[in-house]
Scaffold this motif. Structure first.
Motif, short mmCIF file in Angstrom:
data_model
loop_
_atom_site.label_atom_id
_atom_site.label_comp_id
_atom_site.label_asym_id
_atom_site.label_seq_id
_atom_site.Cartn_x
_atom_site.Cartn_y
_atom_site.Cartn_z
N GLN A 33 41.63 24.68 36.22
CA GLN A 33 41.96 25.84 37.06
C GLN A 33 43.47 26.00 37.23
O GLN A 33 44.20 25.02 37.43
N GLU A 58 46.02 32.34 46.28
CA GLU A 58 45.48 33.12 45.16
C GLU A 58 44.80 32.21 44.13
O GLU A 58 43.78 32.59 43.55
N ASP A 59 45.34 31.01 43.95
CA ASP A 59 44.70 30.06 43.02
C ASP A 59 43.33 29.62 43.55
O ASP A 59 42.39 29.48 42.78
N ALA A 62 40.97 32.43 42.98
CA ALA A 62 40.59 32.49 41.56
C ALA A 62 39.55 31.42 41.24
O ALA A 62 38.66 31.65 40.41
N SER A 66 35.79 31.75 39.22
CA SER A 66 35.74 31.06 37.93
C SER A 66 34.29 30.80 37.49
O SER A 66 33.47 30.30 38.26
#
Length: 96
Positions: A33, A58-59, A62, A66
């Motif tokens: 990731q 934001e990660d 995300a 995923s």
């Protein structure tokens, strides 16, 4: 840094399977990731935490979108390893 804290129960008779799943599925998935820094698999009795460290909110968002994360969550949920309720908290460091 942003921290994501996942809390769960683990069936005590399944602890070896949980650790194997963490090593073989969860950790490799996290490493794929964007923005992932580190993971800590913590335990106190039957309560378990996975504390992951990220570059940004934001990660973490995300991660939730995923496909590999969704497949890992689904496989763990279907494994019969987990017990009780799972929770997720997002924690931020403060500059003092």
């Amino acid at each position: 840094m942003i921290y994501r804290l996942w809390t769960t129960g683990v069936d005590p008779t399944q602890i070896d399977r949980y650790r194997e799943f963490a090593d073989s599925r969860s950790l490799p998935m996290f490493r794929e990731q964007q923005g992932f820094r580190e993971a800590f698999f913590l335990q106190d009795g039957d309560e378990h935490w996975v504390l992951t460290v990220w570059d940004s909110l934001e990660d973490i968002e995300a991660l939730g979108a995923s496909d590999t994360y969704a497949a890992t969550v689904r496989a763990l949920g279907e494994s019969g390893i987990l017990t009780g309720k799972q929770t997720v908290r997002i924690l931020r460091t403060e500059v003092v």
